[in-house]
Motif scaffolding. Sequence first.
Motif, mmCIF file in Angstrom:
data_model
loop_
_atom_site.group_PDB
_atom_site.id
_atom_site.type_symbol
_atom_site.label_atom_id
_atom_site.label_comp_id
_atom_site.label_asym_id
_atom_site.label_seq_id
_atom_site.Cartn_x
_atom_site.Cartn_y
_atom_site.Cartn_z
ATOM 1 N N PHE A 19 -59.868 41.141 -64.852
ATOM 2 C CA PHE A 19 -61.244 41.591 -65.070
ATOM 3 C C PHE A 19 -61.508 42.888 -64.309
ATOM 4 N N LEU A 20 -61.032 42.955 -63.052
ATOM 5 C CA LEU A 20 -61.240 44.145 -62.230
ATOM 6 C C LEU A 20 -60.502 45.352 -62.799
ATOM 7 N N ALA A 21 -59.245 45.144 -63.216
ATOM 8 C CA ALA A 21 -58.461 46.250 -63.786
ATOM 9 C C ALA A 21 -59.073 46.732 -65.093
ATOM 10 N N CYS A 22 -59.607 45.801 -65.880
ATOM 11 C CA CYS A 22 -60.251 46.174 -67.142
ATOM 12 C C CYS A 22 -61.499 47.013 -66.877
ATOM 13 N N GLY A 23 -62.320 46.570 -65.916
ATOM 14 C CA GLY A 23 -63.501 47.349 -65.562
ATOM 15 C C GLY A 23 -63.146 48.716 -65.023
ATOM 16 N N THR A 24 -62.038 48.793 -64.272
ATOM 17 C CA THR A 24 -61.578 50.090 -63.736
ATOM 18 C C THR A 24 -61.178 51.028 -64.858
ATOM 19 N N GLN A 25 -60.477 50.496 -65.862
ATOM 20 C CA GLN A 25 -60.081 51.332 -66.997
ATOM 21 C C GLN A 25 -61.290 51.823 -67.786
ATOM 22 N N ILE A 26 -62.255 50.947 -67.999
ATOM 23 C CA ILE A 26 -63.463 51.357 -68.713
ATOM 24 C C ILE A 26 -64.159 52.479 -67.949
ATOM 25 N N PHE A 27 -64.305 52.283 -66.633
ATOM 26 C CA PHE A 27 -65.018 53.268 -65.821
ATOM 27 C C PHE A 27 -64.315 54.615 -65.841
ATOM 28 N N PHE A 28 -63.004 54.642 -65.568
ATOM 29 C CA PHE A 28 -62.301 55.912 -65.467
ATOM 30 C C PHE A 28 -62.158 56.606 -66.822
ATOM 31 N N LEU B 290 -64.168 56.414 -69.475
ATOM 32 C CA LEU B 290 -65.461 56.994 -69.853
ATOM 33 C C LEU B 290 -65.859 58.127 -68.918
ATOM 34 N N SER B 291 -65.665 57.898 -67.621
ATOM 35 C CA SER B 291 -66.071 58.893 -66.624
ATOM 36 C C SER B 291 -65.359 60.221 -66.849
ATOM 37 N N VAL B 292 -64.048 60.163 -67.005
ATOM 38 C CA VAL B 292 -63.278 61.399 -67.176
ATOM 39 C C VAL B 292 -63.560 62.045 -68.525
ATOM 40 N N ALA B 293 -63.703 61.238 -69.578
ATOM 41 C CA ALA B 293 -63.980 61.798 -70.897
ATOM 42 C C ALA B 293 -65.305 62.559 -70.909
ATOM 43 N N ILE B 294 -66.335 61.982 -70.299
ATOM 44 C CA ILE B 294 -67.639 62.651 -70.238
ATOM 45 C C ILE B 294 -67.566 63.879 -69.340
ATOM 46 N N ALA B 295 -66.878 63.751 -68.204
ATOM 47 C CA ALA B 295 -66.737 64.887 -67.291
ATOM 48 C C ALA B 295 -66.002 66.048 -67.953
ATOM 49 N N TRP C 163 -68.101 66.024 -62.594
ATOM 50 C CA TRP C 163 -67.592 64.755 -62.073
ATOM 51 C C TRP C 163 -68.720 63.743 -61.887
ATOM 52 N N ALA C 164 -69.829 64.190 -61.280
ATOM 53 C CA ALA C 164 -70.948 63.274 -61.010
ATOM 54 C C ALA C 164 -71.602 62.796 -62.304
ATOM 55 N N GLY C 165 -71.795 63.705 -63.261
ATOM 56 C CA GLY C 165 -72.389 63.314 -64.538
ATOM 57 C C GLY C 165 -71.547 62.282 -65.265
ATOM 58 N N GLY C 166 -70.222 62.500 -65.272
ATOM 59 C CA GLY C 166 -69.337 61.536 -65.916
ATOM 60 C C GLY C 166 -69.335 60.194 -65.215
ATOM 61 N N ALA C 167 -69.292 60.221 -63.867
ATOM 62 C CA ALA C 167 -69.221 58.972 -63.106
ATOM 63 C C ALA C 167 -70.501 58.146 -63.245
ATOM 64 N N GLY D 249 -73.038 53.203 -65.600
ATOM 65 C CA GLY D 249 -74.034 52.443 -66.335
ATOM 66 C C GLY D 249 -73.442 51.694 -67.509
ATOM 67 N N HIS D 250 -72.597 52.380 -68.306
ATOM 68 C CA HIS D 250 -71.987 51.738 -69.471
ATOM 69 C C HIS D 250 -71.006 50.645 -69.051
ATOM 70 N N THR D 251 -70.254 50.859 -67.973
ATOM 71 C CA THR D 251 -69.311 49.839 -67.506
ATOM 72 C C THR D 251 -70.044 48.581 -67.067
ATOM 73 N N ALA D 252 -71.130 48.760 -66.315
ATOM 74 C CA ALA D 252 -71.899 47.612 -65.841
ATOM 75 C C ALA D 252 -72.508 46.832 -67.002
ATOM 76 N N PHE D 253 -73.046 47.532 -67.995
ATOM 77 C CA PHE D 253 -73.648 46.861 -69.143
ATOM 78 C C PHE D 253 -72.591 46.124 -69.966
ATOM 79 N N THR D 254 -71.446 46.760 -70.172
ATOM 80 C CA THR D 254 -70.404 46.162 -71.011
ATOM 81 C C THR D 254 -69.867 44.876 -70.400
#
Length: 326
Positions: free
Chosen positions: A104-113, A115-120, A159-163, A168-173
Amino acid sequence: MSFPVQCCTAMVKGNNTEPTDFTLLGFFPGFRHITVLVTLIFLIFTAAFASNTLLLTLICLDPRLHTPMYFLLSQLSLMDLTLSSSIIPKMLANSLSGSRTISFLACGTQIFFSLSVAIAECILITFMCVDRYVAICKPLHYTVIVSPRVCLQMAALAWAGGALTSLGHTAFTLRFHICSPREIPHFFCEVMAVLRTVCEDISVYEKAVVVTSILVLLLPLTLILSSYVVIFQAVLRMSSPEGKSKALATCSSHLCVVGLYFGPGMFIYMRPGSAKTPKLNQVLFLFGTVLTPFLNPLAYSFRNKEVLNSLKKLVGQYQERSITIS
């Protein structure tokens, strides 16, 4: 009286021991030549990792590359390394070991990074367009407008905008209830693929994802294309053929990067019924996480004489040190 209590206790224990791990179904189930595909992905990932690391090293060590354009480019390479490293090694390990589980933790980490990097990256590429606009259309004010402090602010904002958006999206998902058997039809925990396993009504949240996609993809792309209309008009008015060719070369390289990053993203998140075509999405994500980091240094950097001269200088220094030691 003891039987109901024991029964309830067992149900509680059963709920507490309910598995939280996910199962990644991988890419292209049933594909016969999966070993060949995994080997090819590993080779491209290794080449991308090496080329981006080399580019970062050159930009850090050579003072001639301490310019706004190369600083922003170094941030783009760093984002590529972060995105690929958060997805590809786990995918390769699962493919080689035969294990398809992810915690679960690794999955959440992948979602976060992811999305974060793609938006950044989308934000940073837009700032790179601003850099080109100022350099070509307002060259006399370039050092004042695009100062080192402004470059740091651009990178920090990207970086901050992406993170923040990704958080927010990671927490909701991850707060939604996931249906058993918790199987994700993808080779990594991508947010839209994870949402396909949710048992609740998420139509409102899916609309929020679409709105975010428009803000992150469509608005920056509109700004970039509008800026290039003005940039090309300025280039056509240049009297110097050498200056015109140099400006067109840097603009064409940046437009290649724009296509590499925005193209797959728009096909994935802004295509009607995109969630119903997982195989196509996987191909696009393979392109974005493996091929794009590999092509970016080639398209934007190693065609540049300044980068090539810096590379020759670094190789020459290494050879001199080797001769001195021997």
